[in-house]
Design a protein around this motif. Sequence first.
Motif: not given
Length: 392
Positions: A311-324, A372-377, A383-392
């Motif tokens: 999950f952590e790697a996926r969240a960081i990957g989504r952060r990278t993609q969004t920021a790009a 960004f919330h999920s990757s940082a947390l 442990e992100p919950q609910g919407i903060h796990r969505s699409m990750i």
Amino acid sequence: MGQVQERIAQYADEIRAEGAEGDKLMRLSDTSAKRLRESGAIRMLQPKKYGGLEVHPREFAETVMSIAAMDGATGWINGIVGVHPWEMAFSSEQLQEDIWGQDNDTWVASPYAPLGVAKPVDGGFVLNGRWQFSSGTDHCQWVVLGAMRGDENGKPLMPPVSMHVYLPREDYEIVEDSWDVIGLRGTGSKDVIVKDAFIPTHRTILASDVMDGTAQRESGRTETLYKMPFSCMFPLGITSAVIGIAEGALSCHIEAQKTRVAITGTKIKDDPYVLYAIGEAAAEIAASRAALLETVDRFWDMTEKGKEIDFEARAIGRRTQTAAAWRAVRAVDEIFARSGGNAAHYKFPMQRFFRDAHVGIAHAIHVPGSIFHSSALTQLGGEPQGIHRSMI
């Protein structure tokens, strides 16, 4: 350069010209759709059994970027319609046969937002609902839609159960006057309506199974391509299109500035402030491209070696993609502001790149808040919950 890029490159001038036509039509021109079809661009992630190319997702992303740099709407269609065969590859074999059995160039539109309700009946479901943003739908013969599973009365189950359901063209209506927007006009991302359509069970798949990798694992697929995380693959085509649009804007801007003279009489080539802005924007767009491609390369290598992408790697990957995506569009803003008044003229393509980039960044996949919330947390040990796990 990949084989599809080589095929499409010979039509670059034509696709650029057709971009203006698509903007007027509010859908992809027939010529541009034909070029995508002939090049195999929509079959890049499709199984070889059905005429697909099964390319590395990096090649898919690079192709989307190159086409979007010619025309944003055409690249957007390549990125969105082109990713659907990836999911279909690990859906039921009967579904694949239904769609590709007679014609492996059959295109499938979307969207995945669960805006309808699927009521269970014998052998499947009955679907009703209305969906927005079905990109490229005029050129597609099928659609995959998000739906909430309902009870016997057609009311959504609680807690919600989301599904992806596939329908042939005769089972849904395209709302012709539903796409009149400021950017990405040529994508023809119209509404679709479904009324009491029967969907056999084999044309459905649980959204959660797709997103957490269950469907991929249970399909029996052994190819690395089809074991990649959904949260990497689905956003890939969309963000690649936005970065390609930014690259197209930069190229357009540079070409126009070569001979431009400011109202003060100063040649742009002699203005150090504009030169700095061009250099900075070019660096930011290049960084966006590199970051997105590095993530997909790394995830591919991990998947190929059988390593878990947690999950952590996926969240960081989504952060990278969004920021790009955001970085690339901010760079477009910087160069557009220094392009001169002519950039606003409809007769020049710069304004279309500007409009397309900003509508592209508005796609839900580019909303940074929960990502960004999920990757940082997660990195902080939470442990992100609910919407903060969505699409990750």
